[in-house]
Design a protein around this motif. Structure first.
Motif, PDB file in Angstrom:
ATOM      1  N   PRO A  59       0.676  -1.348   0.092  1.00  0.00           N
ATOM      2  CA  PRO A  59      -0.135   0.209  -0.011  1.00  0.00           C
ATOM      3  C   PRO A  59       0.815   1.340  -0.035  1.00  0.00           C
ATOM      4  O   PRO A  59       1.854   1.453   0.862  1.00  0.00           O
ATOM      5  CB  PRO A  59      -0.855  -0.077   1.167  1.00  0.00           C
ATOM      6  N   ASN A  60       0.539   2.223  -0.621  1.00  0.00           N
ATOM      7  CA  ASN A  60       1.177   3.514  -0.744  1.00  0.00           C
ATOM      8  C   ASN A  60      -0.161   4.572  -0.264  1.00  0.00           C
ATOM      9  O   ASN A  60      -1.245   4.639  -0.755  1.00  0.00           O
ATOM     10  CB  ASN A  60       1.439   4.175  -2.300  1.00  0.00           C
ATOM     11  N   PHE A  61       0.186   5.140   0.831  1.00  0.00           N
ATOM     12  CA  PHE A  61      -1.075   5.714   1.430  1.00  0.00           C
ATOM     13  C   PHE A  61      -0.473   7.180   2.052  1.00  0.00           C
ATOM     14  O   PHE A  61       0.565   7.321   2.306  1.00  0.00           O
ATOM     15  CB  PHE A  61      -1.540   4.850   2.533  1.00  0.00           C
ATOM     16  N   ASP A  62      -1.582   7.831   2.334  1.00  0.00           N
ATOM     17  CA  ASP A  62      -1.502   9.170   3.104  1.00  0.00           C
ATOM     18  C   ASP A  62      -2.505   9.116   4.051  1.00  0.00           C
ATOM     19  O   ASP A  62      -3.823   9.155   3.569  1.00  0.00           O
ATOM     20  CB  ASP A  62      -1.421  10.335   2.121  1.00  0.00           C
ATOM     21  N   ALA A  63      -2.298   9.573   5.298  1.00  0.00           N
ATOM     22  CA  ALA A  63      -3.348   9.526   6.404  1.00  0.00           C
ATOM     23  C   ALA A  63      -3.155  10.947   7.255  1.00  0.00           C
ATOM     24  O   ALA A  63      -2.045  10.989   7.656  1.00  0.00           O
ATOM     25  CB  ALA A  63      -3.418   8.247   7.113  1.00  0.00           C
ATOM     26  N   ASN A  64      -4.135  11.621   7.497  1.00  0.00           N
ATOM     27  CA  ASN A  64      -4.061  12.893   8.185  1.00  0.00           C
ATOM     28  C   ASN A  64      -5.124  13.138   9.061  1.00  0.00           C
ATOM     29  O   ASN A  64      -6.531  12.772   8.489  1.00  0.00           O
ATOM     30  CB  ASN A  64      -3.406  13.981   7.354  1.00  0.00           C
ATOM     31  N   THR A  65      -5.073  13.662  10.012  1.00  0.00           N
ATOM     32  CA  THR A  65      -6.272  14.273  10.995  1.00  0.00           C
ATOM     33  C   THR A  65      -6.045  15.358  12.005  1.00  0.00           C
ATOM     34  O   THR A  65      -4.844  15.624  12.155  1.00  0.00           O
ATOM     35  CB  THR A  65      -6.652  12.905  11.824  1.00  0.00           C
ATOM     36  N   VAL A 105      -8.105   9.830   4.423  1.00  0.00           N
ATOM     37  CA  VAL A 105      -7.249   8.559   4.249  1.00  0.00           C
ATOM     38  C   VAL A 105      -7.279   8.246   2.839  1.00  0.00           C
ATOM     39  O   VAL A 105      -8.356   8.399   2.080  1.00  0.00           O
ATOM     40  CB  VAL A 105      -7.390   7.296   4.872  1.00  0.00           C
ATOM     41  N   ASN A 106      -5.919   8.022   2.022  1.00  0.00           N
ATOM     42  CA  ASN A 106      -5.977   7.858   0.780  1.00  0.00           C
ATOM     43  C   ASN A 106      -4.877   6.713   0.623  1.00  0.00           C
ATOM     44  O   ASN A 106      -3.635   6.983   0.638  1.00  0.00           O
ATOM     45  CB  ASN A 106      -5.565   9.091  -0.236  1.00  0.00           C
ATOM     46  N   ALA A 107      -5.325   5.673   0.279  1.00  0.00           N
ATOM     47  CA  ALA A 107      -4.509   4.431   0.195  1.00  0.00           C
ATOM     48  C   ALA A 107      -4.727   3.700  -1.251  1.00  0.00           C
ATOM     49  O   ALA A 107      -5.803   3.185  -1.438  1.00  0.00           O
ATOM     50  CB  ALA A 107      -4.723   3.431   1.314  1.00  0.00           C
ATOM     51  N   TYR A 108      -3.596   3.546  -1.854  1.00  0.00           N
ATOM     52  CA  TYR A 108      -3.515   2.832  -3.085  1.00  0.00           C
ATOM     53  C   TYR A 108      -3.098   1.487  -2.917  1.00  0.00           C
ATOM     54  O   TYR A 108      -1.921   1.224  -2.391  1.00  0.00           O
ATOM     55  CB  TYR A 108      -2.463   3.542  -4.010  1.00  0.00           C
ATOM     56  N   SER A 109      -3.924   0.471  -3.129  1.00  0.00           N
ATOM     57  CA  SER A 109      -3.528  -1.017  -2.896  1.00  0.00           C
ATOM     58  C   SER A 109      -2.925  -1.506  -4.086  1.00  0.00           C
ATOM     59  O   SER A 109      -2.050  -2.421  -4.053  1.00  0.00           O
ATOM     60  CB  SER A 109      -4.814  -1.655  -2.700  1.00  0.00           C
ATOM     61  N   ILE A 110      -3.330  -0.866  -5.614  1.00  0.00           N
ATOM     62  CA  ILE A 110      -2.948  -1.443  -6.637  1.00  0.00           C
ATOM     63  C   ILE A 110      -2.338  -0.128  -7.533  1.00  0.00           C
ATOM     64  O   ILE A 110      -3.170   0.655  -7.521  1.00  0.00           O
ATOM     65  CB  ILE A 110      -3.721  -2.262  -7.427  1.00  0.00           C
ATOM     66  N   MET A 111      -1.099  -0.090  -7.989  1.00  0.00           N
ATOM     67  CA  MET A 111      -0.687   0.847  -8.943  1.00  0.00           C
ATOM     68  C   MET A 111       0.347   0.265  -9.867  1.00  0.00           C
ATOM     69  O   MET A 111       1.251  -0.380  -9.735  1.00  0.00           O
ATOM     70  CB  MET A 111       0.053   2.070  -8.187  1.00  0.00           C
ATOM     71  N   PHE A 112      -0.283   0.324 -11.457  1.00  0.00           N
ATOM     72  CA  PHE A 112       0.512  -0.395 -12.377  1.00  0.00           C
ATOM     73  C   PHE A 112       0.358   0.513 -13.575  1.00  0.00           C
ATOM     74  O   PHE A 112      -0.565   0.846 -13.851  1.00  0.00           O
ATOM     75  CB  PHE A 112      -0.246  -1.686 -12.626  1.00  0.00           C
ATOM     76  N   LYS A 113       1.686   0.674 -14.143  1.00  0.00           N
ATOM     77  CA  LYS A 113       1.741   1.733 -15.330  1.00  0.00           C
ATOM     78  C   LYS A 113       2.604   0.886 -16.207  1.00  0.00           C
ATOM     79  O   LYS A 113       3.701   0.391 -15.897  1.00  0.00           O
ATOM     80  CB  LYS A 113       2.484   3.123 -14.813  1.00  0.00           C
ATOM     81  N   VAL A 114       2.394   1.365 -17.660  1.00  0.00           N
ATOM     82  CA  VAL A 114       3.232   0.922 -18.637  1.00  0.00           C
ATOM     83  C   VAL A 114       3.423   2.178 -19.486  1.00  0.00           C
ATOM     84  O   VAL A 114       2.872   3.100 -19.797  1.00  0.00           O
ATOM     85  CB  VAL A 114       2.701  -0.261 -19.326  1.00  0.00           C
ATOM     86  N   PHE A 115       4.745   2.201 -20.010  1.00  0.00           N
ATOM     87  CA  PHE A 115       5.248   3.276 -20.927  1.00  0.00           C
ATOM     88  C   PHE A 115       4.905   2.486 -22.465  1.00  0.00           C
ATOM     89  O   PHE A 115       5.552   1.529 -22.586  1.00  0.00           O
ATOM     90  CB  PHE A 115       6.779   3.385 -20.952  1.00  0.00           C
ATOM     91  N   THR A 116       4.076   3.032 -23.263  1.00  0.00           N
ATOM     92  CA  THR A 116       3.505   2.291 -24.436  1.00  0.00           C
ATOM     93  C   THR A 116       4.118   3.041 -25.593  1.00  0.00           C
ATOM     94  O   THR A 116       3.963   2.176 -26.533  1.00  0.00           O
ATOM     95  CB  THR A 116       2.079   2.369 -24.283  1.00  0.00           C
ATOM     96  N   SER A 117       4.842   4.084 -25.795  1.00  0.00           N
ATOM     97  CA  SER A 117       5.372   4.741 -27.116  1.00  0.00           C
ATOM     98  C   SER A 117       6.231   5.768 -26.587  1.00  0.00           C
ATOM     99  O   SER A 117       6.003   6.634 -25.779  1.00  0.00           O
ATOM    100  CB  SER A 117       4.009   5.566 -27.588  1.00  0.00           C
ATOM    101  N   LEU A 118       7.568   5.362 -27.364  1.00  0.00           N
ATOM    102  CA  LEU A 118       8.515   6.409 -27.100  1.00  0.00           C
ATOM    103  C   LEU A 118       8.285   7.755 -27.591  1.00  0.00           C
ATOM    104  O   LEU A 118       8.638   8.835 -27.233  1.00  0.00           O
ATOM    105  CB  LEU A 118       9.884   5.581 -27.534  1.00  0.00           C
ATOM    106  N   ASN A 119       7.640   7.572 -29.103  1.00  0.00           N
ATOM    107  CA  ASN A 119       7.655   8.753 -29.854  1.00  0.00           C
ATOM    108  C   ASN A 119       6.618   9.687 -29.252  1.00  0.00           C
ATOM    109  O   ASN A 119       6.933  11.008 -29.292  1.00  0.00           O
ATOM    110  CB  ASN A 119       7.182   8.408 -31.130  1.00  0.00           C
ATOM    111  N   GLY A 120       5.532   9.161 -28.659  1.00  0.00           N
ATOM    112  CA  GLY A 120       4.537  10.084 -27.947  1.00  0.00           C
ATOM    113  C   GLY A 120       4.672  10.274 -26.359  1.00  0.00           C
ATOM    114  O   GLY A 120       4.123  11.118 -25.913  1.00  0.00           O
ATOM    115  N   ASP A 121       5.748   9.570 -25.739  1.00  0.00           N
ATOM    116  CA  ASP A 121       5.857   9.630 -24.616  1.00  0.00           C
ATOM    117  C   ASP A 121       4.622   9.306 -23.837  1.00  0.00           C
ATOM    118  O   ASP A 121       4.328  10.062 -23.048  1.00  0.00           O
ATOM    119  CB  ASP A 121       6.522  11.000 -24.225  1.00  0.00           C
ATOM    120  N   VAL A 122       4.050   8.022 -24.167  1.00  0.00           N
ATOM    121  CA  VAL A 122       2.889   7.832 -23.513  1.00  0.00           C
ATOM    122  C   VAL A 122       2.652   7.028 -22.534  1.00  0.00           C
ATOM    123  O   VAL A 122       3.713   5.903 -22.435  1.00  0.00           O
ATOM    124  CB  VAL A 122       2.025   7.200 -24.699  1.00  0.00           C
ATOM    125  N   GLU A 123       2.106   7.061 -21.390  1.00  0.00           N
ATOM    126  CA  GLU A 123       1.991   6.167 -20.237  1.00  0.00           C
ATOM    127  C   GLU A 123       0.487   6.048 -19.908  1.00  0.00           C
ATOM    128  O   GLU A 123      -0.238   6.893 -19.966  1.00  0.00           O
ATOM    129  CB  GLU A 123       2.671   6.776 -19.106  1.00  0.00           C
TER     130      GLU A 123
END
Length: 483
Positions: A59-65, A105-123
């Motif tokens: 988990p990537n999270f931020d919690a504040n109160t 509270v903001n908690a990421y349980s899943i984060m997945f990214k792929v770089f798809t195009s070098l010419n367009g610098d697309v993620e």
């Protein structure tokens, strides 16, 4: 200094007024977390990064109160003192004193990214996160009543419990897309499906309480409340199963981002974040309560349970079963940043970022100045912010980041988080301390990149150059820039 930078500085000081506590230190770090929160931000570096980024379910999270006002020592003494009592000595009865409460509270349980195009610098990426948004306004008397009748010297009071409270929890499943249009301009968006978990909102507009002290050792009270109560449908007593994603309460949201780099290498970034809504089930209810209930056992050790049960009975009166729709806590943000190389060998990079943030559905503003100091793969961050609650906050962050590995931990409320931590360790001085507010903030993140290294065409061995992304092709057709 470039004129646009001067204009932004003026905007920064104008907007330094507040938003609910939130995390600013990740701005312009290029982490996976940063790229999902700020859609036009990139997370891959060609010729250095590998093609896929993933948090591996860590988990990537931020919690504040925070809580403000006279009730601070009372709440901390109940939570953290060894005797677990309410310190209500500083409360002011019948003076109209109210206290703000906020928790997120903001908690990421899943984060997945792929770089798809070098010419367009697309993620492109997918994420799953869970959010909790809570805020309220509570009177001194609301806490004093939990301590019995000792603070109440008169026999009756009116409008001393006119509190408000809002709680919303939901899952957020998102698809994100980021593209560099040209060397100066980048666009990004995140579209989300929302799955509501629970919603509660209480607005008390009229209240009255009368005490009966005929038997001094067993005082009683008659409590009257009028207002409105929103309550989402939960089938029975809430259990852990109810926190699992369901389609009972659907919703949608969108985040939009754009960044522009000037000729002076100042990057201006604008974001509209989490503009969305949740439609709560038609089996939910709205109660227009207008009733009174007797309260006994005000001197017993079970008075907290008694007060909760009686108040809950009052709220769930005169209800209508129906659906309703609520917004989520969207924000608009504007930032400007520029990097400087320091030292004889240019081995220290300093990146200041000015941020102005405005809540879309509430009155909150915040201004922040984020200072990143990078030496090799290590980054130390110093963050200052000021808001319309007149809170000045100092934050720190430590980050280890290479092209393919990143880890960070920090807080945007360093001093108050430290005091709150000491209070939790039964430190009497911090339990009794009453500053601008009591509370804390903590965030943590980790991700890795894997796969083939992203390479430029002259030495590409694994990833083809690819074509421009959707925005790039559209931009080329509109402005005739395609060759």
């Amino acid at each position: 200094m470039n004129k646009i930078y001067i204009v932004f500085c003026l905007l920064f000081f104008f907007f330094s007024l507040s938003v609910s506590a939130q995390q600013f230190s990740q701005y312009n770090t290029g982490t996976l977390y940063d790229s999902f929160e700020n859609p036009s931000q990139r997370s891959f570096i060609p010729d250095s990064s590998r093609q896929y980024a993933f948090n591996f379910l860590i988990p990537n999270f931020d919690a504040n109160t925070y809580v403000t006002g006279n009730i601070q020592p009372g709440l901390k003494s109940r939570l953290f003192s060894r005797t677990a009592f309410y310190d209500t000595e500083g409360l002011k009865i019948g003076k109209g004193q109210y206290n703000h409460f906020n928790a997120n509270v903001n908690a990421y349980s899943i984060m997945f990214k792929v770089f798809t195009s070098l010419n367009g610098d697309v993620e492109m990426g997918f994420s799953a996160q869970t959010k909790v948004e809570s805020r309220g306004l509570f009177s001194d008397e609301s806490l004093a009543l939990l301590n019995g009748v000792n603070n109440f010297h008169a026999n009756s009071y009116s409008d001393i419990f006119n509190d408000t409270y809002r709680f919303q929890a939901y899952h957020q499943l998102s698809f994100s897309y980021r593209e560099r249009i040209n060397n100066k301009f980048a666009l990004g968006f995140k579209v989300s499906g929302l799955l509501g978990i629970q919603y509660q909102q209480i607005d008390i507009v009229e209240s009255h309480i009368s005490f009966n002290r005929e038997v001094p050792t067993q005082p009683t009270a008659l409590l009257y409340l009028r207002g409105r109560y929103y309550d989402s449908y939960i089938p029975g007593q809430m259990t852990a199963h109810d926190y699992l994603p369901t389609f009972r309460n659907p919703g949608a949201a969108v985040s939009l981002g754009a960044s522009y780099k000037t000729d002076d290498r100042i990057t201006i970034q604008a974001n509209v974040k989490d503009l969305g809504f949740i439609h709560w089930s038609k089996r939910s209810a709205i109660y227009d309560f207008n009733n009174s209930e007797p309260i006994n056992d005000l001197t017993s050790t079970h008075r907290e349970d008694t007060l909760y049960n009686r108040t809950h009975k009052l709220l769930k009166n005169n209800g209508t079963v129906q659906s309703f729709t609520t917004p989520i806590n969207g924000r608009a943000e504007l930032s400007a940043t520029k990097s400087y190389w320091l030292g004889d060998g240019n081995n220290l990079k300093y990146t200041p970022t000015l941020i102005a943030s405005k809540e879309l559905f509430y009155a909150g503003f915040t201004g922040a100045l984020v200072n990143h100091f990078q030496f090799g793969k290590f980054t130390a961050t110093l963050t200052t912010s000021y808001d319309d609650m007149k809170f000045f906050n100092l934050g720190t962050q430590f980050m280890v980041k290479s092209p393919n590995v990143e880890f960070f931990v920090g807080t945007d409320r360093l001093i108050n988080t430290g005091r709150f931590a000491l209070a939790s360790l039964h430190n009497d001085a911090q339990i009794q301390h009453e500053g601008d507010y009591s509370g804390g903030d903590l965030y943590l993140g980790f991700s890795l990149k894997f796969g083939h290294v992203i390479e430029h065409p002259m030495n590409a061995s694994s990833i083809p150059m690819g074509e421009k992304g959707f925005f790039g092709r559209l931009f080329g057709r509109l402005f005739k820039t395609d060759r």
